[in-house]
Design a protein around this motif. Structure first.
Motif, short mmCIF file in Angstrom:
data_model
loop_
_atom_site.label_atom_id
_atom_site.label_comp_id
_atom_site.label_asym_id
_atom_site.label_seq_id
_atom_site.Cartn_x
_atom_site.Cartn_y
_atom_site.Cartn_z
N VAL A 33 0.79 -1.20 0.10
CA VAL A 33 -0.06 0.04 0.05
C VAL A 33 0.87 1.41 -0.03
N ILE A 34 1.89 1.26 0.78
CA ILE A 34 2.82 2.30 0.66
C ILE A 34 3.31 2.67 -0.51
N GLN A 35 3.72 1.66 -1.45
CA GLN A 35 4.00 1.77 -2.81
C GLN A 35 3.15 2.53 -3.73
N GLU A 36 1.62 2.27 -3.33
CA GLU A 36 0.58 2.92 -4.15
C GLU A 36 0.44 4.23 -3.57
N LEU A 37 0.91 4.50 -2.38
CA LEU A 37 0.71 5.91 -1.79
C LEU A 37 1.66 6.79 -2.45
N LEU A 50 -7.04 0.33 -1.85
CA LEU A 50 -7.04 0.78 -0.49
C LEU A 50 -6.09 2.13 -0.50
N ALA A 51 -5.17 2.33 -1.10
CA ALA A 51 -4.41 3.79 -1.04
C ALA A 51 -5.23 4.49 -1.40
N ALA A 52 -6.14 4.38 -2.65
CA ALA A 52 -6.90 5.46 -3.13
C ALA A 52 -8.01 5.83 -2.02
N TYR A 53 -8.61 4.74 -1.26
CA TYR A 53 -9.42 4.81 -0.27
C TYR A 53 -9.07 5.74 0.78
N LEU A 54 -7.66 5.54 1.34
CA LEU A 54 -7.18 6.42 2.42
C LEU A 54 -7.13 7.95 1.86
N ILE A 55 -6.38 7.89 0.73
CA ILE A 55 -6.08 9.08 0.25
C ILE A 55 -7.72 10.21 0.25
#
Length: 264
Positions: free
Chosen positions: A20-24, A251-256
């Motif tokens: 997920v960090i990579q996607e962030l 999941l990264a998009a959801y967090l952003i």
């Protein structure tokens, strides 16, 4: 900034947090890693931040720390939902209360009641109340096999596979089936996972399970019996092995999105 609590069971070959960090990073999002063991939640200096909990240790300190941080910050998943998923009894209670199909289940201290439950069903599955990755799960066919109580017991549903559906923001976004020749199909117990299409019945029961728990994202574990799908448990800090859906990106998009919503 998105504050990240890494999953303590991550390894170089199985790094949920890192994926997920990579996607962030690809999305240009700001983030920082939060060590729950290195802060005083009563004097953390954190306020109006988004805290993503990829995983925590099942100990009182981490639960208490997260609960205090949640007073002034948005925590995904919430401490309450993580605690609920960690307790098989509470998960079962909420599924039953909300009319979600789940195997017949009992939580008993009385040896007589446990023996009666076993006698009614012939075979039952014993599960540690706060177990994970399939550890400690066993089939019980005789009273002598129960061991010391109390007991969390489920009727045995004959099967050669289970299903995990990943639910994010109330929507089922990916699923796998896990196949093995043993009682537990968890990948950590030797099960082989492969992606499957989410059918409408699977979607409905997985999304209803997440709603019953009140959780941002989760892995809903299902079996299929003669009547359809039935829910074994809901995982509040799930892995997403073998899924065809790009779960880390989603999941990264959801967090952003949620972090931006806090700034609006």
């Amino acid at each position: 900034m998105i504050r990240i609590v890494p999953k303590p069971t991550d390894t170089p070959d199985d790094n949920s947090t890192g994926a997920v960090i990579q996607e962030l990073e690809r999305a240009g999002a700001q983030y920082g890693v939060l060590d729950l063991g290195a802060i005083d939640p009563l004097d953390s200096g954190l306020e109006n931040e988004l805290i993503w909990v990829c995983g925590i240790r099942q100990d009182g300190h981490q639960f208490e720390t997260l609960s205090v941080l949640a007073l002034d910050n948005q925590v995904i998943n919430t401490p309450e939902s993580i605690v609920t998923c960690a307790s098989k009894v509470m998960t079962s209670a909420l599924l039953i209360q909300n009319g979600v199909r789940t195997p017949r289940t009992a939580y008993l201290r009385s040896e007589t009641q446990a023996n009666d439950f076993l006698s009614r069903h012939g075979k039952v599955v014993y599960k540690p109340l706060y177990g994970y990755d399939g550890n400690g799960i066993r089939l019980v066919t005789e009273p002598a096999e129960l061991g010391p109580g109390p007991w969390y017991l489920q009727e045995y549903v004959k099967n050669d596979r289970d299903f995990r559906v990943f639910v994010l923001g109330g929507e089922a976004v990916g699923a796998i089936t896990r196949v093995s020749d043993s009682l537990m199909h968890n990948i950590h117990q030797g099960g082989i996972g492969m992606p499957v299409t989410i059918d409408e019945e699977m979607r409905a029961i997985a999304e209803a399970s997440a709603s019953a728990i009140g959780i941002d994202y989760c892995g809903v574990d299902l079996l299929r019996d003669a009547e359809g799908y039935t829910v074994l448990e809901v995982n509040g800090t799930p892995n997403w092995h073998c899924m065809a859906a790009p779960i880390p990106k989603l999941l990264a998009a959801y967090l952003i999105e949620h972090e931006r919503g806090m700034r609006a």
